[in-house]
Design a protein around this motif. Structure first.
Motif, PDB file in Angstrom:
ATOM      1  N   UNK A 115      11.688  46.994   1.831  1.00 13.20           N
ATOM      2  CA  UNK A 115      11.952  46.877   3.221  1.00 13.20           C
ATOM      3  C   UNK A 115      12.888  45.600   3.269  1.00 13.20           C
ATOM      4  N   UNK A 116      12.924  44.896   2.361  1.00 14.38           N
ATOM      5  CA  UNK A 116      14.002  43.684   2.068  1.00 14.38           C
ATOM      6  C   UNK A 116      15.385  44.248   1.664  1.00 14.38           C
ATOM      7  N   UNK A 121      12.071  44.365   7.303  1.00 10.87           N
ATOM      8  CA  UNK A 121      10.663  43.611   7.051  1.00 10.87           C
ATOM      9  C   UNK A 121      10.422  43.202   8.346  1.00 10.87           C
ATOM     10  N   UNK A 122      11.034  42.895   9.242  1.00  9.38           N
ATOM     11  CA  UNK A 122      10.666  42.460  10.470  1.00  9.38           C
ATOM     12  C   UNK A 122      10.037  43.494  11.555  1.00  9.38           C
ATOM     13  N   UNK A 138      17.073  53.313   8.931  1.00  6.64           N
ATOM     14  CA  UNK A 138      16.826  52.653   7.559  1.00  6.64           C
ATOM     15  C   UNK A 138      15.374  52.856   7.154  1.00  6.64           C
ATOM     16  N   UNK A 139      14.445  53.080   8.164  1.00  6.51           N
ATOM     17  CA  UNK A 139      12.823  53.217   7.849  1.00  6.51           C
ATOM     18  C   UNK A 139      13.106  54.776   7.252  1.00  6.51           C
ATOM     19  N   UNK A 140      13.703  55.613   7.704  1.00  8.61           N
ATOM     20  CA  UNK A 140      13.528  56.931   7.083  1.00  8.61           C
ATOM     21  C   UNK A 140      14.063  57.012   5.594  1.00  8.61           C
TER      22      UNK A 140
END
Lengths: 350, 270
Positions: A115-116, A121-122, A138-140
Motif C-alpha cells: 500500500x505504501x 495507505x490512506x 492502484x488498488x487492483x
C-alpha cells in the motif's frame, strides 16, 4: 517465463487462431491490437479462466494448460479493475494473502509495504465505489502483486482513465515492474502506451499474433500494410524499385524517386512506409543530410492538440506530423508551397 | 396546467392509470382492515386470543419457512448454474422452473395429492411404507408450498447471480480462491440481496397458498383453510378477523425483512 504453443480457442464472437508466443522472465511484454482482436480472451486463457480448444500453455517449463486458475499463481487486472465491491480496499488486497495461510504479522507487513509502494495507505478503509478510477487501478494492481505472482497480466489497465492519470500510472507501472522484476503482459490498443512501456510488442489482429518484436521493430518495420496502418504509419505508398546498390534502393513513385535503405530487388513492386513524425517541413529547399526532399502544396491541416497533421501533395500524398509551434512559426496554411524531406533510413520498404 | 397536460400528455395518462391500480390494492386491503377495526374491534381481539386461530397462523408461517428453506437449499445451487452456464436444454429447465407459477393452483393441488397420497401415490406410497406420511400432515403442507413457491426464490437468485460480474469470480480465482471459496466469499454475498428478496417472496407465496395444499392436507388446518371454513360455516364476521390478523403479521415481517435487505443494497455492484 510463459510460452503459448499453438493455442486456438473459439469463444462467443472471438476466435484465437494458432497463437505462438513466448514471454521471457522479467520482461514487459505488450500485446497491441485493435478492439475485438481477441486480446482479453488470450489473457484469460493464460490465467486459466478458460481452457484452449487446442494447444498448450507453459509457465516456467511446466505445462499448465489444464490447471485451475487458483493454482497458477498469475496476477490479473481487468480493464474495469474488478475490485470486490462488498470489501474495503484493505480487504480487497488481503483477499489473496489470507488464502495463503500466512501468519497474521506477515500479512500486515506485506499489506503495509504494497500500500505504501502504490501510495494507497490512506484509502485502506474505503469501499471501491468511493474511489476514483486511478485509485481503483492502484488498488487492483496492489491486490494482484501482493500475492507475488510469477506473471502479472494487465488487460487495458489504463484505457478507462483520463489522459493525465494515464501518464502518471504508466510511469507507476514501469516503476513497479522494475522494482519487482515481475514478468508482465499488458494488453492495449494504444500505440503510445505500447511504445512507452514495452520491452517487446506482439501485434494482434483478428485473433492472430501477426508480428513480434521490439517497439522499434514494430513501429519502424511493420510486417505488412495492416500492421503499418494500425501502428500509425500514415504514409504507405506503392512504387517500383529502380535500382538497388549497397543497400540503398531507389524507388520510383509516379515521376518521383525515393531513396530508402533496403535490399529489395530492382524491378519489384514494393510499398514504402514512413511515419508522419519522420517527415520535416521547410519553407524552401535547404541543404541537409536527408536524401529525400520534395516540394508540394499543403492540402490539409488538422489540429491534434499539441501537433498538427499536415497533408502535402508532392505528386503523391505525404503526411507529416508537425508541432503547433512549428506550424505557427513557419506560417503554414492550406495552399502554401513547402519542402518536405525525410531520411532514407526512416523509410521502410516491404 | 393545461399547457403541461398537453406537453406531457402521455406521462399524465400513465400516472393516472398507475394511480388507479395502486388505489385498487390499497382500497381493497385498507377497507377490510378499517372495517374490522372500526366496526368489530372486539372480534379481532377475540380472534387474536383464540388458540385455534393462533395455531393455524403459526402453522402457516413455519411450514412456509420450512418450504422456503428447502427451496433455498436446492434452488440456490440451481440458480447459480442457470446464471453461469450455457448448456443444452437450459431453456427447458428454465421453463420447468416457471411451470408452478402458471399452473392453476387447484390443479397443482390435485397433482400433489396424486403423487403424495399414501395409497398408490408415486412418492406418497413408498414414503408411507417408511412410516413417513404426507397426507394430512405437516410434511404434506411443506411439499405443497414448496411446489408453488420455489420458482420465486430460484428466479430471483438466478437474477442475483447474473448481476455479479463473472470477472470478479475470475479475479478471486487468480488470487488463489477455489471455486467453492469464490462462491462463498464473492458470488453469494453479492447476490445475497436478490436471494433474500426471493426468499421473502417465496415465503409470502407459501403462506398464502390454499388451493395446492387443501387436497393433500385438510388437517392440520393452515390459516387460509381455517378462514375459508369459518366463512362457510359462520360467515364474514368470523373469518374476517383471521384474515386481518394474518395480513397484519405478514406485513410486519415483510416490512422488517424489506428494510433489512435495503441495508444490503449498498454493497451491490449494480
Amino acid at each position: 517465463m510463459i510460452a503459448i504453443k499453438g493455442v486456438s480457442k473459439n469463444w462467443r464472437d472471438f476466435s484465437l487462431k494458432n497463437i505462438d508466443l513466448e514471454v521471457r522472465k522479467g520482461e514487459y511484454f505488450v500485446i497491441l491490437g485493435p478492439t475485438a482482436a481477441g486480446k482479453t480472451l488470450l489473457l484469460e486463457l493464460m490465467a486459466g479462466f478458460y481452457k484452449p480448444d487446442h494447444g498448450e500453455i507453459w509457465v516456467n517449463d511446466k505445462n499448465v494448460t489444464r490447471m485451475p486458475p487458483e493454482k497458477m499463481g498469475i496476477g490479473f487486472v481487468y480493464q474495469d479493475y474488478s475490485l470486490f465491491p462488498h470489501l474495503t480496499v484493505k480487504e480487497n488486497i488481503e483477499f489473496g494473502l489470507k488464502l495463503k495461510k500466512m501468519p497474521k504479522e506477515d500479512v500486515e507487513k506485506k499489506l503495509k509495504e504494497v500500500m505504501k509502494m502504490l501510495d494507497i495507505s490512506h484509502l485502506s478503509h474505503r469501499y471501491p465505489r468511493t474511489l476514483s478510477g486511478g485509485e481503483q487501478q492502484r488498488v487492483a494492481i496492489a491486490r494482484g502483486i501482493v500475492i507475488e505472482p510469477s506473471i502479472m497480466l494487465l488487460d487495458e489497465p489504463l484505457s478507462a482513465l483520463d489522459a493525465r492519470t494515464q501518464i502518471r500510472l504508466r510511469e507507476e507501472l514501469r516503476r513497479v515492474h522494475r522494482g519487482a522484476k515481475l514478468t508482465t503482459i499488458h494488453v492495449t490498443h494504444d500505440q503510445t502506451e505500447a511504445m512507452a512501456l514495452a520491452d517487446r510488442i506482439g501485434v494482434m489482429m483478428d485473433g492472430e499474433i501477426v508480428q513480434t518484436g521490439t517497439p522499434e521493430e514494430v513501429f519502424h518495420s511493420p510486417i505488412d500494410k495492416v500492421v503499418a496502418e494500425f501502428v500509425g504509419v500514415e504514409n504507405i505508398i506503392e512504387g517500383i524499385v529502380e535500382s538497388s546498390e549497397e543497400g540503398v534502393t531507389t524507388i520510383r513513385i509516379n515521376d518521383h524517386i525515393i531513396e530508402a535503405i533496403s535490399s529489395a530487388e530492382a524491378g519489384s513492386r514494393v510499398r514504402i512506409c514512413l511515419r508522419p513524425e519522420s517527415v520535416t517541413i521547410a519553407p524552401s529547399k535547404t541543404t541537409s543530410s536527408a536524401r529525400n526532399t520534395f516540394s508540394g502544396a499543403i492540402t490539409q491541416l488538422v489540429p491534434l492538440g499539441a501537433t498538427y497533421r499536415v497533408e502535402i501533395d508532392c505528386g503523391f500524398p505525404l503526411v507529416a506530423l508537425i508541432t503547433k509551434t512549428s506550424v505557427e512559426d513557419l506560417g503554414l496554411r492550406v495552399g502554401k508551397k513547402v519542402c518536405a524531406s525525410f531520411k532514407a533510413s526512416s523509410v521502410h520498404v516491404f | 396546467m393545461i399547457e403541461k397536460i398537453k406537453r406531457e400528455g402521455m406521462l399524465v395518462a400513465f400516472t393516472l392509470l398507475g394511480f388507479l391500480i395502486i388505489a385498487f390494492i390499497v382500497v381493497t386491503l385498507g377497507n377490510m382492515l378499517a372495517t374490522q377495526v372500526v366496526q368489530d374491534l372486539g372480534g379481532l381481539i377475540k380472534a387474536a386470543q383464540d388458540p385455534v386461530v393462533l395455531d393455524s397462523i403459526w402453522l402457516s408461517m413455519y411450514t412456509a419457512f420450512l418450504a422456503t428453506l428447502v427451496a433455498f437449499i436446492f434452488g440456490v445451487p440451481l440458480a447459480y448454474i442457470l446464471a453461469r452456464k450455457e448448456f443444452l436444454g437450459k431453456s427447458l429447465i428454465e421453463s420447468i422452473v416457471d411451470v408452478p407459477v402458471v399452473v392453476p393452483h387447484t390443479a397443482a393441488g390435485i397433482a400433489l395429492y396424486t403423487v403424495f397420497m399414501h395409497h398408490g401415490g408415486l412418492i406418497g406410497a413408498p414414503l408411507s411404507s417408511l412410516n413417513i406420511v404426507c397426507e394430512d400432515a405437516v410434511l404434506g403442507i411443506v411439499f405443497a408450498m414448496l411446489f408453488v413457491s420455489a420458482p420465486f426464490l430460484i428466479n430471483s437468485a438466478r437474477d442475483g447471480f447474473k448481476s455479479v460480474d463473472p470477472r470478479l469470480e475470475n479475479v478471486a480465482r487468480s488470487l488463489g480462491a477455489s471455486q467453492w471459496h469464490t462462491f462463498c466469499k464473492i458470488s453469494f454475498p453479492l447476490a445475497f440481496r436478490h436471494i433474500l428478496t426471493g426468499s421473502i417472496l417465496s415465503w409470502a407465496r407459501a403462506i398464502s397458498e390454499f388451493g395446492a395444499v387443501i387436497f393433500l392436507v385438510s388437517w392440520p388446518r393452515i390459516a387460509p383453510l381455517l378462514m375459508y371454513e369459518r366463512f362457510e360455516s359462520y360467515g364474514l364476521s368470523t373469518s374476517r378477523p383471521i384474515a386481518v390478523l394474518l395480513i397484519f403479521i405478514c406485513l410486519t415481517i415483510f416490512i422488517f425483512l424489506r428494510l433489512a435487505s435495503m441495508r444490503w443494497q449498498r454493497h451491490d455492484s449494480d
